[in-house]
Design a protein around this motif. Sequence first.
Motif, mmCIF file in Angstrom:
data_model
loop_
_atom_site.group_PDB
_atom_site.id
_atom_site.type_symbol
_atom_site.label_atom_id
_atom_site.label_comp_id
_atom_site.label_asym_id
_atom_site.label_seq_id
_atom_site.Cartn_x
_atom_site.Cartn_y
_atom_site.Cartn_z
ATOM 1 N N GLU A 222 26.658 94.856 4.792
ATOM 2 C CA GLU A 222 26.121 94.322 6.039
ATOM 3 C C GLU A 222 25.918 92.815 5.926
ATOM 4 O OE1 GLU A 222 23.161 96.667 8.564
ATOM 5 O OE2 GLU A 222 21.881 95.100 7.725
ATOM 6 N N PHE A 223 26.200 92.099 7.053
ATOM 7 C CA PHE A 223 26.056 90.645 7.122
ATOM 8 C C PHE A 223 25.233 90.308 8.365
ATOM 9 C CE2 PHE A 223 29.905 91.512 4.819
ATOM 10 C CZ PHE A 223 29.930 90.597 3.784
ATOM 11 N N LEU A 224 24.397 89.252 8.222
ATOM 12 C CA LEU A 224 23.609 88.765 9.337
ATOM 13 C C LEU A 224 24.121 87.381 9.711
ATOM 14 C CD1 LEU A 224 21.238 89.306 11.247
ATOM 15 C CD2 LEU A 224 19.754 88.126 9.609
ATOM 16 N N VAL A 225 24.664 87.234 10.911
ATOM 17 C CA VAL A 225 25.264 85.995 11.387
ATOM 18 C C VAL A 225 24.368 85.437 12.484
ATOM 19 C CG1 VAL A 225 27.322 84.925 12.357
ATOM 20 C CG2 VAL A 225 27.540 86.888 10.826
ATOM 21 N N VAL A 226 24.002 84.131 12.389
ATOM 22 C CA VAL A 226 23.186 83.446 13.391
ATOM 23 C C VAL A 226 24.103 82.497 14.162
ATOM 24 C CG1 VAL A 226 21.195 81.979 13.817
ATOM 25 C CG2 VAL A 226 21.144 83.633 11.925
ATOM 26 N N ILE A 227 24.146 82.618 15.482
ATOM 27 C CA ILE A 227 25.026 81.827 16.340
ATOM 28 C C ILE A 227 24.147 81.037 17.300
ATOM 29 C CG2 ILE A 227 26.846 81.907 18.072
ATOM 30 C CD1 ILE A 227 27.873 84.415 16.746
ATOM 31 N N GLN A 228 24.500 79.741 17.446
ATOM 32 C CA GLN A 228 23.765 78.849 18.335
ATOM 33 C C GLN A 228 24.653 78.437 19.497
ATOM 34 O OE1 GLN A 228 23.198 74.561 17.463
ATOM 35 N NE2 GLN A 228 20.997 75.029 17.372
ATOM 36 N N ALA A 229 24.045 78.373 20.721
ATOM 37 C CA ALA A 229 24.703 77.832 21.909
ATOM 38 C C ALA A 229 23.935 76.583 22.345
ATOM 39 C CB ALA A 229 24.753 78.868 23.012
ATOM 40 N N LYS A 230 24.645 75.444 22.538
ATOM 41 C CA LYS A 230 24.015 74.166 22.890
ATOM 42 C C LYS A 230 24.686 73.610 24.126
ATOM 43 C CE LYS A 230 22.544 69.809 20.778
ATOM 44 N NZ LYS A 230 22.593 68.938 19.569
ATOM 45 N N ASP A 231 23.850 73.128 25.129
ATOM 46 C CA ASP A 231 24.417 72.569 26.341
ATOM 47 C C ASP A 231 24.702 71.084 26.156
ATOM 48 O OD1 ASP A 231 21.921 71.467 26.366
ATOM 49 O OD2 ASP A 231 21.196 72.595 28.121
ATOM 50 N N MET A 232 25.020 70.410 27.252
ATOM 51 C CA MET A 232 25.437 69.009 27.243
ATOM 52 C C MET A 232 26.676 68.817 26.372
ATOM 53 S SD MET A 232 23.358 67.566 29.303
ATOM 54 C CE MET A 232 23.732 65.857 29.008
ATOM 55 N N GLY A 233 27.500 69.895 26.322
ATOM 56 C CA GLY A 233 28.741 69.811 25.554
ATOM 57 C C GLY A 233 28.520 69.674 24.078
ATOM 58 N N GLY A 234 27.347 70.034 23.613
ATOM 59 C CA GLY A 234 27.031 69.932 22.194
ATOM 60 C C GLY A 234 26.563 68.564 21.773
ATOM 61 N N HIS A 235 26.428 67.603 22.696
ATOM 62 C CA HIS A 235 26.013 66.262 22.329
ATOM 63 C C HIS A 235 24.525 66.205 22.049
ATOM 64 C CE1 HIS A 235 29.862 65.610 24.453
ATOM 65 N NE2 HIS A 235 29.987 64.552 23.619
ATOM 66 N N MET A 236 24.149 65.090 21.501
ATOM 67 C CA MET A 236 22.746 64.894 21.169
ATOM 68 C C MET A 236 21.922 64.849 22.442
ATOM 69 S SD MET A 236 21.056 61.848 18.870
ATOM 70 C CE MET A 236 22.136 62.268 17.525
ATOM 71 N N GLY A 237 20.768 65.436 22.413
ATOM 72 C CA GLY A 237 19.901 65.493 23.564
ATOM 73 C C GLY A 237 20.023 66.784 24.355
ATOM 74 N N GLY A 238 21.014 67.598 24.036
ATOM 75 C CA GLY A 238 21.165 68.874 24.735
ATOM 76 C C GLY A 238 20.182 69.917 24.228
ATOM 77 N N LEU A 239 19.979 70.923 25.067
ATOM 78 C CA LEU A 239 19.109 72.038 24.706
ATOM 79 C C LEU A 239 19.946 73.135 24.078
ATOM 80 C CD1 LEU A 239 16.893 72.148 27.912
ATOM 81 C CD2 LEU A 239 16.455 70.927 25.759
ATOM 82 N N SER A 240 19.314 73.982 23.230
ATOM 83 C CA SER A 240 20.069 75.015 22.502
ATOM 84 C C SER A 240 19.275 76.306 22.450
ATOM 85 C CB SER A 240 20.411 74.546 21.079
ATOM 86 O OG SER A 240 19.222 74.355 20.325
ATOM 87 N N GLY A 241 19.992 77.366 22.213
ATOM 88 C CA GLY A 241 19.431 78.697 22.002
ATOM 89 C C GLY A 241 20.274 79.444 20.987
ATOM 90 N N SER A 242 19.707 80.420 20.289
ATOM 91 C CA SER A 242 20.427 81.123 19.228
ATOM 92 C C SER A 242 20.197 82.624 19.340
ATOM 93 C CB SER A 242 19.983 80.610 17.849
ATOM 94 O OG SER A 242 18.604 80.879 17.644
ATOM 95 N N THR A 243 21.070 83.365 18.681
ATOM 96 C CA THR A 243 20.975 84.821 18.601
ATOM 97 C C THR A 243 21.537 85.260 17.272
ATOM 98 O OG1 THR A 243 21.494 86.896 19.729
ATOM 99 C CG2 THR A 243 23.234 85.268 19.631
ATOM 100 N N THR A 244 21.310 86.538 16.940
ATOM 101 C CA THR A 244 21.796 87.096 15.671
ATOM 102 C C THR A 244 22.814 88.192 15.957
ATOM 103 O OG1 THR A 244 19.993 88.709 15.603
ATOM 104 C CG2 THR A 244 19.628 86.586 14.492
ATOM 105 N N VAL A 245 23.788 88.275 15.058
ATOM 106 C CA VAL A 245 24.803 89.323 15.118
ATOM 107 C C VAL A 245 24.795 90.036 13.767
ATOM 108 C CG1 VAL A 245 27.223 89.883 15.454
ATOM 109 C CG2 VAL A 245 26.189 87.990 16.730
#
Length: 814
Positions: A222-245
């Motif tokens: 079993e593996f635990l993978v953490v994935i992040q989603a970031k707005d503003m095209g990933g640039h600095m100053g954008g907001l982000s959220g994450s989840t686990t798979v």
Amino acid sequence: MWGLVRLLLAWLSGWGCMGHLAAPARAWARSQRHPGPALLRTRRSWVWNQFFVIEEYAGPEPVLIGKLHSDVDRGEGRTKYLLTGEGAGTVFVIDEATGNIHVTKSLDREEKAQYVLLAQAVDRASNRPLEPPSEFIIKVQDINDNPPIFPLGPYHATVPEMSNVGTSVIQVTAHDADDPSYGNSAKLVYTILDGLPFFSVDPQTGVVRTAIPNMDRETQEEFLVVIQAKDMGGHMGGLSGSTTVTVTLSDVNDNPPKFPQSLYQFSVVETAGPGTLVGRLRAQDPDLGDNALMAYSILDGEGSEAFSISTDSQGRDGLLTVRKPLDFETRRSYSFRVEATNTLIDPAYLRRGPFKDVASVRVAVQDAPEPPAFTQAAYLLAVPENKAPGTLVGQISAADLDSPASPIRYSILPHSDPERCFSIEPEDGTIHTATPLDREAHVWHNLTVLATELGEETWAHEVVAEGGSAPAAPPREPSWEPCGDPQDSSAQASRVQVAIQTLDENDNAPQLAEPYDTFVCDSAVPGQLIQVIRALDRDEDGNSSRVSFQGPLGPDANFTIRDNRDGSASLLLPSRPAPPRQAPYLVPIELWDWGQPSLSSTATVTVSVCRCRPDGSVASCRPEAQLSATGLSTGALLAIVTCVGALLALVVLFVALRRQKQEALMVLEEEDVRENIITYDDEGGGEEDTEAFDITALQNPDGAAPPAPGPPARRDVLPRARAPRQPRPPGPADVAQLLALRLREADEDPSVPPYDSVQVYGYEGRGSSCGSLSSLGSGSEAGGAPGPAEPLDDWGPLFRTLAELYGAKEPPGL
């Protein structure tokens, strides 16, 4: 600072729009002040571009977002601006004099993205519209105030182990509530925070894939993978959220089975029967489920003859069992090889095989005290029935395999012979009859014989313990010995089944299969079949079970018997019918078989002569009196005497009652002479009293049936014609049938008494044509007013006096 600049640009765009639309507004105002016949093309005065307000603005004062102005407004203060629609007066307010629009509170675009408002310019004094109403939209401009979220997270995914690089595992999707059509607030980029270097994710689509080859489930499942989603095209100053798979590697058959040791050693007692478990073998396979199922087989023929191996219910262990009986004296060990093979093999992983393994097995046979062994697995003996007690049936034999010189003691278990029909010699095992046998009672006797192995010392110890001296040999009697469980003593014992068949002899005479009590109709024709008679012979022999029949012989026989030669016979009427009789016939029948010697018996068939209906069913089979040439039967005479006695008793009783009545009347006449009592002691002549008149005159003529053709019939007078007498039925005389016939003739004959007729006198007549003769309704009774005179004089001289009484005029000339 950037927000204030955007607000200023929006406000300037609103002013430019109002200046562009001033001319159409003036044209509309002129048309309102100077109406005339000229047709002018009017243009809308209020067409607003969209206003914008930035969301989440929290300034100290209301923010100006635009201004309304009409060309009609010349600054004199006569123009009033009105604002209606969504949020008017609460969220948005307008200055009635200047037309400035302000927003009063902070707005959230995710809650409401735009507002539709209606602007209007009216005269302040009269509220008369100066401009047509115009609709415009205020949009809430988005800012990046919502981080991405994963609505379906956390995720669980499964991928087969040993998958190639780039195998798709799962796709994750994040959602940003900001406006995707404005700026980069909702432009998301996916990255892996934890799970490298095993997995990768597509930055745009969020598809998770394997990043390295040959991931082994047996190493890490079993593996635990953490994935992040970031707005503003990933640039600095954008907001982000994450989840686990959570990624689980599913098993594939990539590991062959392997025995943990190359040699297995087992031992088994020689007395172990077929199917006894010798031991377990397990080949190790790290795979799971069906990929770890194995099949075991014995490779050497020497081992496969004595042993067998199978897989347990779990499909993992090999169960080694005994296949045939073992003998320590014959062979003391077995050596063979066992192979374990996967039942399901994936062709994609054949390069990792072969998927089987071999181990050596050695089984040592241990010696054990064995009970005596019988020469046969079961014994089948036979003895004729009815033999004298002591007749030899047969002999059984057993031997001690460990010590052939040891003596064997035989006995019959009591529960197998509860009637004690047999006995057995304890020394040599010969079986004799103890009582005469009857094959018809028991054809088979199933005995259980016990053979016990006893040494000389054991036998002497048992005898001395009972108070005797040790004999040289075991006693011959009694043949019945109580036998306990051989496991409770040092002696070894074994059992065998002995089936004894009782052979048949011709010792039973044939008999009728059942008691026959049949009947024959009194109208039966000669030669008619009365009954099929069957015989039963309890013997088994073919000749003894064949039965012959013989009935009464001679010309005077009332019935005849015909042998059908199949164990049955037919009872027939002879060519000359039997004379009638009251009692049933008893037909004797002789039966004999064809055995040696031949046995015979005599049986009787009861035949009753019955009166039958026309369809052949029995009407009566009681012994009845029948007419014969000599007169009536005894039963008929008794019936006649009984009837005569009853009639005489009725006559005597009638006379006595009549005398008592006459004496009572005479006393009454003597004691009471004041009344003239006339006694009518005669009952009358019945219908003879009505012969003087026609009684039909008293019946209802309207309800009478139409008269039949011919002379009218009189039911109240003695008929002249007599009914024809029915002929006597042919055949033998039957008193009951003859009496019923004569009774039916008397009931149907109208010429014999009683010939009563029921007359109903319920008819009151049609009424008189002259009306009522009563004086209750006359004129004199009703106030003396003269009424119409009745035409009584028309009735003739007989009614003249009556006419005078009722005031009728006398006819002229009287």
